[in-house]
Write a protein that holds these residues in place. Structure first.
Motif, PDB file in Angstrom:
ATOM      1  N   LEU A 108      62.397  96.345  34.095  1.00  0.00           N
ATOM      2  CA  LEU A 108      61.924  96.925  35.355  1.00  0.00           C
ATOM      3  C   LEU A 108      61.033  95.894  36.022  1.00  0.00           C
ATOM      4  CD1 LEU A 108      61.669  99.901  36.856  1.00  0.00           C
ATOM      5  CD2 LEU A 108      59.376  99.813  35.891  1.00  0.00           C
ATOM      6  N   ASP A 109      61.386  95.474  37.230  1.00  0.00           N
ATOM      7  CA  ASP A 109      60.539  94.492  37.914  1.00  0.00           C
ATOM      8  C   ASP A 109      59.780  95.166  39.052  1.00  0.00           C
ATOM      9  OD1 ASP A 109      62.391  94.876  39.890  1.00  0.00           O
ATOM     10  OD2 ASP A 109      63.250  92.857  39.790  1.00  0.00           O
ATOM     11  N   SER A 110      59.126  94.378  39.900  1.00  0.00           N
ATOM     12  CA  SER A 110      58.293  95.010  40.922  1.00  0.00           C
ATOM     13  C   SER A 110      59.134  95.720  41.978  1.00  0.00           C
ATOM     14  CB  SER A 110      57.335  93.994  41.562  1.00  0.00           C
ATOM     15  OG  SER A 110      58.061  93.013  42.257  1.00  0.00           O
ATOM     16  N   ILE A 169      59.337  99.003  40.514  1.00  0.00           N
ATOM     17  CA  ILE A 169      58.094  99.762  40.712  1.00  0.00           C
ATOM     18  C   ILE A 169      58.089 100.404  42.110  1.00  0.00           C
ATOM     19  CG2 ILE A 169      55.582  99.542  40.995  1.00  0.00           C
ATOM     20  CD1 ILE A 169      56.335  99.282  38.135  1.00  0.00           C
ATOM     21  N   PRO A 229      59.311  98.649  26.479  1.00  0.00           N
ATOM     22  CA  PRO A 229      59.144  97.279  26.954  1.00  0.00           C
ATOM     23  C   PRO A 229      58.654  97.200  28.402  1.00  0.00           C
ATOM     24  CG  PRO A 229      61.488  97.839  26.741  1.00  0.00           C
ATOM     25  CD  PRO A 229      60.704  98.934  26.094  1.00  0.00           C
ATOM     26  N   ILE A 230      58.814  98.275  29.144  1.00  0.00           N
ATOM     27  CA  ILE A 230      58.399  98.202  30.549  1.00  0.00           C
ATOM     28  C   ILE A 230      56.992  98.770  30.737  1.00  0.00           C
ATOM     29  CG2 ILE A 230      60.789  98.409  31.327  1.00  0.00           C
ATOM     30  CD1 ILE A 230      59.976 101.298  32.266  1.00  0.00           C
ATOM     31  N   SER A 242      54.098  97.559  30.089  1.00  0.00           N
ATOM     32  CA  SER A 242      53.112  96.641  30.667  1.00  0.00           C
ATOM     33  C   SER A 242      53.320  96.514  32.179  1.00  0.00           C
ATOM     34  CB  SER A 242      53.182  95.279  29.988  1.00  0.00           C
ATOM     35  OG  SER A 242      54.461  94.722  30.173  1.00  0.00           O
ATOM     36  N   THR A 243      54.563  96.502  32.616  1.00  0.00           N
ATOM     37  CA  THR A 243      54.850  96.430  34.056  1.00  0.00           C
ATOM     38  C   THR A 243      54.258  97.633  34.771  1.00  0.00           C
ATOM     39  OG1 THR A 243      56.982  95.479  33.442  1.00  0.00           O
ATOM     40  CG2 THR A 243      56.705  96.094  35.730  1.00  0.00           C
ATOM     41  N   ASP A 287      51.882  99.491  33.716  1.00  0.00           N
ATOM     42  CA  ASP A 287      50.419  99.450  33.637  1.00  0.00           C
ATOM     43  C   ASP A 287      49.833  98.503  34.688  1.00  0.00           C
ATOM     44  OD1 ASP A 287      50.464 101.260  31.650  1.00  0.00           O
ATOM     45  OD2 ASP A 287      50.137  99.833  30.009  1.00  0.00           O
ATOM     46  N   VAL A 288      50.440  97.316  34.817  1.00  0.00           N
ATOM     47  CA  VAL A 288      49.938  96.337  35.789  1.00  0.00           C
ATOM     48  C   VAL A 288      49.966  96.934  37.190  1.00  0.00           C
ATOM     49  CG1 VAL A 288      50.409  94.132  36.936  1.00  0.00           C
ATOM     50  CG2 VAL A 288      50.599  94.307  34.467  1.00  0.00           C
ATOM     51  N   ALA A 289      51.036  97.659  37.474  1.00  0.00           N
ATOM     52  CA  ALA A 289      51.197  98.212  38.812  1.00  0.00           C
ATOM     53  C   ALA A 289      50.277  99.410  39.050  1.00  0.00           C
ATOM     54  CB  ALA A 289      52.647  98.617  39.030  1.00  0.00           C
ATOM     55  N   LEU A 333      60.852  88.567  33.006  1.00  0.00           N
ATOM     56  CA  LEU A 333      60.297  89.377  34.089  1.00  0.00           C
ATOM     57  C   LEU A 333      59.620  88.489  35.137  1.00  0.00           C
ATOM     58  CD1 LEU A 333      59.900  92.218  35.124  1.00  0.00           C
ATOM     59  CD2 LEU A 333      57.953  92.497  33.584  1.00  0.00           C
ATOM     60  N   GLU A 349      60.770  88.047  38.947  1.00  0.00           N
ATOM     61  CA  GLU A 349      59.885  88.287  40.099  1.00  0.00           C
ATOM     62  C   GLU A 349      59.939  87.137  41.094  1.00  0.00           C
ATOM     63  OE1 GLU A 349      58.050  90.833  41.118  1.00  0.00           O
ATOM     64  OE2 GLU A 349      58.924  91.943  39.453  1.00  0.00           O
ATOM     65  N   HIS A 352      52.716  93.952  43.936  1.00  0.00           N
ATOM     66  CA  HIS A 352      52.800  93.976  42.472  1.00  0.00           C
ATOM     67  C   HIS A 352      53.300  92.674  41.876  1.00  0.00           C
ATOM     68  CE1 HIS A 352      51.996  98.176  42.871  1.00  0.00           C
ATOM     69  NE2 HIS A 352      53.130  98.401  43.514  1.00  0.00           N
ATOM     70  N   LEU A 354      51.690  90.659  38.529  1.00  0.00           N
ATOM     71  CA  LEU A 354      52.572  90.820  37.378  1.00  0.00           C
ATOM     72  C   LEU A 354      52.898  89.460  36.772  1.00  0.00           C
ATOM     73  CD1 LEU A 354      54.061  92.990  35.818  1.00  0.00           C
ATOM     74  CD2 LEU A 354      55.948  92.828  37.436  1.00  0.00           C
TER      75      LEU A 354
END
Lengths: 107, 471
Positions: free
Chosen positions: A57-59, A62, A88-89, A91-92, A94-96, B384, B388, B436, B440
């Motif tokens: 899952l990338d931004s 998100i 695995p996603i 952290s993505t 969480d960051v977002a 990832l 991005e 994001h 990221l």
């Protein structure tokens, strides 16, 4: 099927559970969003977006989650995210800071 | 006879012209039967021969006549003017009816044009995969065939590759080829199993042209593992070329499309392409010679390929040169699928700035990083971050215009460096939609540097691999 990601929608009483399997990136977010918005019955008061089986899952993904959640909320449907801590996603997500925008499904 | 103005025809001439024997044949009558616009060259030739003053050739000329029933025939005639005592006495000549040959030639041209228009314009650029294709039509009087190849980028990042040969020649074969190719593209997008794709293509052929047959090999390559699953309908075996040499991959074989109606006949086999190897798909025109057994052609192909190496373009040129002489008896199609070598040298990938390249790029990166000893978590993080950087460039660098992206990968002393370069002008300096992307990338990598210049943008990502791995 040879799709990058697939959507399965099941009904659990008042809840509609949307399970996404596979990888979510810029190439398939529009299609996935349409599939989910068309597929979720408007009678369901709660929609659970189950991300347990997403492996990437990338931004763009998100943004897709936030947009889908926003549109479902406009339809007066409550949206929750299901995402295991080991995913695995995680952290993505969480960051977002998504958890601030969409509550986690704790069941 | 020139003096009497009489023309004498053989029986065959009456048949060609479709005229009754009762026809009053004089030079003018004979000329009247010829298309008006075709008479002038003939008159000119006769004048020139008359002017020669001695026996002279009347050169070859093509002309058309219309029969009484309206049918047009194309003829070719030449002759000789005979003089006697310094005066022209008579003309003798031979005429051939070349209508059928002309028709065949025209159909050959149409079929070849159709054939070319039905083959792909170009091959897709897929990160980690190198492709080459060749097509050589049969020469001379032989008619064009139904050879074809295709490469389909599947949505999950896998690559579908097909090669086939419709039995027979001419317009029918070429048009069936076009239908099979389009049908296979559609099936490939909805079916994961190569055998199922072949089975459905068989059913289609059976429905649209029940009397026709075709051979086909369809394979699906997972760029992540190098695993190629394939299914063959009566087609010659793929040739795998790698560091160990060249060998045929047997198995996965069933009868040609259209030949049978047993739905479970189509089966699959698997070949694994190590990094830096190539799979050669070809049609039988490459290995068949008149009067030479098929196994001789196969042996030759294997030996030649082993000597050329694994670079797809070099294989395409080298195999055509070695296997196909000046005269091509049958069409030849070649499709070579290569995997990019993973080694100490930096890897540079160039591909279109389109969202559809993201999944195949991840497949390649995953494989490359694993070979370099990166951990599962490191692989995920780097994938990832690179994803991005590429997504950003795809969305912002070129606007609505097409453009290309370059990704360069280096690992030295356990440090992975990935540079993502575009040649576009960002519509706005890093307008990171949703905000994001950059946080990221920064969280995933040890360092993220973005250089915006007039002629493009470079995003440089670095991460030290814990295991201290190196290639």
């Amino acid at each position: 099927m040879t799709e990058l990601a697939e959507v399965a929608i099941t009904r659990e009483g008042e809840r509609s559970v949307v399970s996404i399997t596979g990888e979510v990136d810029l190439s398939n977010v529009l299609e996935l969003a349409r599939e989910i918005e068309d597929g979720v019955e408007s009678e369901a008061s709660v929609v659970v977006l189950d991300l347990s089986r997403i492996t990437y899952l990338d931004s763009a993904g998100i943004r897709f989650l936030l947009q889908v959640a926003g549109r479902l909320q406009l339809r007066r449907q409550e949206v929750r995210l299901r995402i295991p801590p080991s995913s695995p996603i995680r952290s993505t997500v969480d960051v977002a800071g998504i958890a601030g925008a969409i509550p986690l499904d704790e069941e | 006879m020139i003096a009497t103005n009489r023309v004498t025809w053989s029986d065959e001439m009456y048949r060609i012209y479709g005229q009754p024997r009762s026809l009053d044949l004089r030079l003018e009558t004979a000329m009247d039967l010829i298309y008006e616009e075709d008479r002038e060259p003939i008159r000119g030739n006769l004048q020139a021969a008359l002017a020669a003053g001695a026996d002279a050739d009347v050169p070859l000329v093509q002309y058309r006549v219309r029969r009484p029933d309206g049918e047009e025939r194309v003829l070719e005639g030449r002759g000789r003017m005979i003089f006697a005592d310094g005066l022209p006495e008579r003309i003798v000549g031979i005429v051939h009816d070349i209508t059928e040959a002309k028709r065949a030639e025209r159909e050959h041209r149409v079929a070849e044009t159709l054939q070319r228009s039905l083959l792909p314009d170009g091959l897709p650029e897929i990160p980690g995969i190198s492709l080459a294709a060749r097509y050589v039509p049969a020469t001379a009087d032989l008619e064009v065939g139904g050879d074809w190849y295709d490469v389909v980028q599947l949505p999950n990042g896998y690559v579908g590759a097909a090669i086939g040969d419709v039995a027979g020649h001419g317009l029918l074969a070429a048009s069936i080829m076009g239908q099979l190719r389009m049908a296979l593209r559609a099936y490939a997008l909805s079916e994961e199993s190569p055998a199922e794709v072949v089975r459905r293509t068989h059913r289609l052929l059976h429905r649209v042209a029940p009397m026709e047959m075709a051979t086909l090999t369809y394979l699906v390559l997972n760029p992540d593992t190098g695993e190629a699953r394939f299914s063959s309908a009566g087609h010659p075996p793929p040739l795998l070329v790698d560091a160990d040499g060249a060998r045929f991959i047997r198995g996965g074989l069933a009868p040609p499309l259209g030949a049978i109606l047993q739905p479970d006949a189509y089966v699959e086999a698997t070949a694994v392409l190590a990094p830096g190897s190539a799979l050669v798909l070809y049609t039988d025109g490459l290995i068949e010679r008149r009067g030479v057994s098929l196994s001789v052609g196969l042996d030759l192909l294997q030996a030649e390929a082993a000597g050329i190496g694994t670079e797809p373009e070099a294989l395409g040129d080298g195999l055509l040169e070695a296997m196909v002489g000046g005269e091509v008896d049958d069409d030849v199609a070649l499709l070579i699928v290569g995997t990019v070598e993973i080694g100490a040298e930096p890897v540079r990938l160039t591909f279109p700035a389109e969202p559809s390249v993201l999944a195949p790029l991840r497949h390649f990166l995953r494989r490359w990083l694993r070979e370099a000893g990166a951990s599962v978590e490191e692989v995920h993080d780097i994938l990832l971050a690179v994803g991005e950087a590429c997504s950003n460039a795809i969305q912002h660098a070129y606007g609505a215009r097409p453009g290309t992206l370059e990704v360069e990968l280096t690992i030295t002393d356990g440090n992975a460096t990935i540079e993502v370069t575009d040649r576009g002008r960002w519509r706005e300096a890093i307008r990171d939609e949703g905000g994001h992307g950059i946080p990221l990338m920064s969280r995933l990598m040890d360092s993220v540097d973005v250089d915006h210049a007039e002629d493009g943008t470079v995003v440089r990502l670095r991460r030290t691999l814990r295991a201290g791995a190196s290639v």
